[in-house]
Design an enzyme around this catalytic site. Structure first.
Site, PDB file in Angstrom:
ATOM      1  N   GLY A 146       2.573  -6.959  61.969  1.00 36.99           N
ATOM      2  CA  GLY A 146       2.993  -8.360  61.971  1.00 36.99           C
ATOM      3  C   GLY A 146       2.462  -9.259  63.068  1.00 36.99           C
ATOM      4  O   GLY A 146       1.751 -10.232  62.794  1.00 36.99           O
TER       5      GLY A 146
ATOM      6  N   ARG B  74      -0.498 -13.817  50.139  1.00 35.88           N
ATOM      7  CA  ARG B  74      -0.241 -12.598  49.354  1.00 35.88           C
ATOM      8  C   ARG B  74      -0.597 -12.779  47.880  1.00 35.88           C
ATOM      9  O   ARG B  74      -1.013 -11.824  47.229  1.00 35.88           O
ATOM     10  CB  ARG B  74       1.230 -12.203  49.487  1.00 35.88           C
ATOM     11  CG  ARG B  74       1.494 -11.622  50.857  1.00 35.88           C
ATOM     12  CD  ARG B  74       2.937 -11.298  51.048  1.00 35.88           C
ATOM     13  NE  ARG B  74       3.099 -10.512  52.262  1.00 35.88           N
ATOM     14  CZ  ARG B  74       4.263 -10.266  52.822  1.00 35.88           C
ATOM     15  NH1 ARG B  74       5.381 -10.724  52.289  1.00 35.88           N
ATOM     16  NH2 ARG B  74       4.322  -9.542  53.911  1.00 35.88           N
TER      17      ARG B  74
ATOM     18  N   LYS C  23       7.830  -2.993  72.636  1.00 36.03           N
ATOM     19  CA  LYS C  23       8.464  -1.747  73.083  1.00 36.03           C
ATOM     20  C   LYS C  23       7.654  -0.491  72.829  1.00 36.03           C
ATOM     21  O   LYS C  23       6.994  -0.368  71.808  1.00 36.03           O
ATOM     22  CB  LYS C  23       9.807  -1.599  72.369  1.00 36.03           C
ATOM     23  CG  LYS C  23      10.781  -2.686  72.765  1.00 36.03           C
ATOM     24  CD  LYS C  23      12.094  -2.483  72.075  1.00 36.03           C
ATOM     25  CE  LYS C  23      13.120  -3.463  72.617  1.00 36.03           C
ATOM     26  NZ  LYS C  23      14.374  -3.367  71.891  1.00 36.03           N
TER      27      LYS C  23
ATOM     28  N   GLY D  93       5.162  -2.788  57.807  1.00 37.98           N
ATOM     29  CA  GLY D  93       5.786  -1.462  57.924  1.00 37.98           C
ATOM     30  C   GLY D  93       4.959  -0.374  57.263  1.00 37.98           C
ATOM     31  O   GLY D  93       4.844   0.742  57.783  1.00 37.98           O
TER      32      GLY D  93
HETATM   33  P1  AMP Z   1       6.076  -5.914  68.312  1.00 39.00           P
HETATM   34  O1  AMP Z   1       6.831  -6.438  67.141  1.00 39.00           O
HETATM   35  O2  AMP Z   1       6.637  -4.660  68.900  1.00 39.00           O
HETATM   36  O3  AMP Z   1       4.593  -5.837  68.059  1.00 39.00           O
HETATM   37  O4  AMP Z   1       6.303  -6.972  69.490  1.00 39.00           O
HETATM   38  C1  AMP Z   1       5.840  -8.281  69.424  1.00 39.00           C
HETATM   39  C2  AMP Z   1       6.592  -9.090  70.416  1.00 39.00           C
HETATM   40  O5  AMP Z   1       6.410  -8.550  71.701  1.00 39.00           O
HETATM   41  C3  AMP Z   1       6.133 -10.523  70.498  1.00 39.00           C
HETATM   42  O6  AMP Z   1       7.153 -11.353  70.034  1.00 39.00           O
HETATM   43  C4  AMP Z   1       5.888 -10.739  71.975  1.00 39.00           C
HETATM   44  O7  AMP Z   1       6.421 -11.952  72.473  1.00 39.00           O
HETATM   45  C5  AMP Z   1       6.608  -9.576  72.632  1.00 39.00           C
HETATM   46  N1  AMP Z   1       6.045  -9.244  73.940  1.00 39.00           N
HETATM   47  C6  AMP Z   1       4.761  -9.044  74.236  1.00 39.00           C
HETATM   48  N2  AMP Z   1       4.604  -8.826  75.553  1.00 39.00           N
HETATM   49  C7  AMP Z   1       5.838  -8.888  76.109  1.00 39.00           C
HETATM   50  C8  AMP Z   1       6.317  -8.755  77.443  1.00 39.00           C
HETATM   51  N3  AMP Z   1       5.479  -8.515  78.449  1.00 39.00           N
HETATM   52  N4  AMP Z   1       7.649  -8.875  77.637  1.00 39.00           N
HETATM   53  C9  AMP Z   1       8.466  -9.133  76.606  1.00 39.00           C
HETATM   54  N5  AMP Z   1       8.077  -9.270  75.331  1.00 39.00           N
HETATM   55  C10 AMP Z   1       6.768  -9.146  75.079  1.00 39.00           C
END
Ligand code: AMP
Length: 396
Positions: free
Chosen positions: A354, A35, A198, A377
């Protein structure tokens, strides 16, 4: 609107909002200076024009006033080494200390102010606090994309005190240009690769993307909510039951808008959320009970690669699986390689948010894509179609 390139900083004190919220180890040493390096072009331009630089930033989340672990004084030597001039430090960002330091600052010098968030007024967007900051400089430059979605004193309110002399720094201007290249002026076909845990946290972005992209590739944990919405069995995979209707609506809306949504046809499932779990490759809509989908499978990788190679603009946000574990990193790595290949062949690729940034760095491919965004964000909110207060404050 003024820009860094059309403005001469000669004889001016530039008050620059940077994002120096860098990670420090237990010995208070910087462990990743990305950064700080990202702000160097802006700092160097002011100095080479014959101006002086006053840097302001936050660091961490101090709760009640000053705390040594969040002091920006720990960054002084490192910044000096990078800029190649001594960096002066003001132990407060406003008040007599800061005003004296700013008054005594000579052209060609750099002054770093103490953590803005040692004053609660910063995050409250306080006007009187902003006016105290405004006294310090002649020109306001915002170069902090990471905080552009916050209406804080130094990121937004301060701009009101510089009606004429306000502008984006090089980094912030480049961030906006890169995201707009994907969201507003993209060369088609445009593909968004959306992964992560999610559906709930990505839903607004996916909805907004339906108006501007040709393909949406889905991976990661959210695949299983979509698979269940389509009537599949997903075993013990991560599913957000409250979002099954939303997933159905997204699929219907995509169809009506002519956007192709690609869901993973196959999955690498484990019998536990564990790197040493037993593994099985199965259809995403037929995952046995007791098994969880933790990565996309080889057929999905091939299909996704073909879509990516056929795209002229690619946005990637979120991993395809639990890439932190070696057993489930293959899908994410393949997608990263695929995006790098498409970029070599002339596509524009933006990596943001991230975990996809962490992934592209983990696989050492950051220099093989077009742009890696520094905003977490802020980038997500921009992609949701929101107007970021820090950007509006400059553009008016
Ligand atoms: P996000 O912050 O929503 O982009 O989510 C990132 C996180 O999603 C990472 O830490 C991954 O380990 C998790 N992730 C990716 N695929 C899966 C999955 N199939 N089941 C559970 N967690 C997951």
């Amino acid at each position: 609107m003024k820009t860094m390139d059309t403005f001469s900083f000669a004889g001016k004190k530039a008050l620059i909002r940077v994002d120096f919220n860098v990670p420090l180890n237990d010995s208070l040493e910087i462990t990743d200076d990305t950064r700080i390096r990202a702000a160097l072009p802006t700092i160097r331009k002011v100095l080479s024009d014959g101006g002086a630089v006053i840097l302001m930033s936050h660091l961490g989340r101090p709760k009640n006033g000053p705390e040594n672990v969040f002091s920006l004084k720990h960054l002084v030597n490192h910044i000096s080494g990078l800029v190649n001039v001594p960096v002066l430090f003001s132990a407060d960002c406003v008040g007599e200390t800061a005003e004296n330091a700013a008054t005594n600052l000579k052209m060609g010098e750099v002054l770093l102010l103490e953590n803005l968030r040692f004053h609660g007024e910063e995050t409250a967007g306080d006007k009187a606090f902003s006016s105290q900051l405004a006294k310090l400089g002649d020109v306001y430059v915002n170069d902090a994309f990471g905080t552009a979605h916050r209406a804080h004193a130094s990121t937004t309110v301060l701009a009101d005190f510089f009606l004429e002399n306000k502008m984006f720094g090089y980094l912030l201007a480049q961030e906006i240009e890169s995201v707009d290249k994907v969201m507003k002026t993209a060369e088609k076909p445009v593909t968004a690769v959306m992964g992560g845990a999610k559906v709930s946290s990505k839903i607004s972005i996916i909805s907004n993307l339906l108006d501007s992209v040709d393909n949406i590739i889905i991976g990661g944990g959210m695949s299983y909510t979509f698979a269940k919405a389509l009537g599949g069995s997903v075993g013990n995979s991560l599913v957000e039951d409250d979002f099954i209707e939303t997933a159905k609506n997204i699929l219907a809306e995509a169809k009506s808008k002519g956007v192709k949504i690609h869901l993973p046809v196959d999955t690498i499932a484990g019998d536990a959320f564990d790197n040493n779990a037993n593994l099985k490759t199965c259809a995403t809509n037929a995952i046995p009970d007791g098994w969880l989908g933790l990565d996309i499978g080889p057929d999905s990788e091939r299909e996704y690669d073909a879509v990516i190679q056929n795209s002229k603009t690619i946005l990637w946000n979120g991993p395809m699986g639990v890439f932190e574990m070696e057993s489930f990193q293959h899908g994410t790595k393949t997608i990263a390689l695929s995006i790098a290949k498409a970029t070599r062949n002339g596509a524009f690729s933006l990596i943001g948010g991230g975990d996809s940034v962490a992934a592209i760095n983990k696989f050492d491919l950051a220099d093989q894509v077009s742009y890696v965004s520094t905003g977490g964000g802020a980038l997500l909110e921009y992609m949701e179609g929101k107007e970021l207060p820090g950007i509006k404050a400059i553009r008016g």
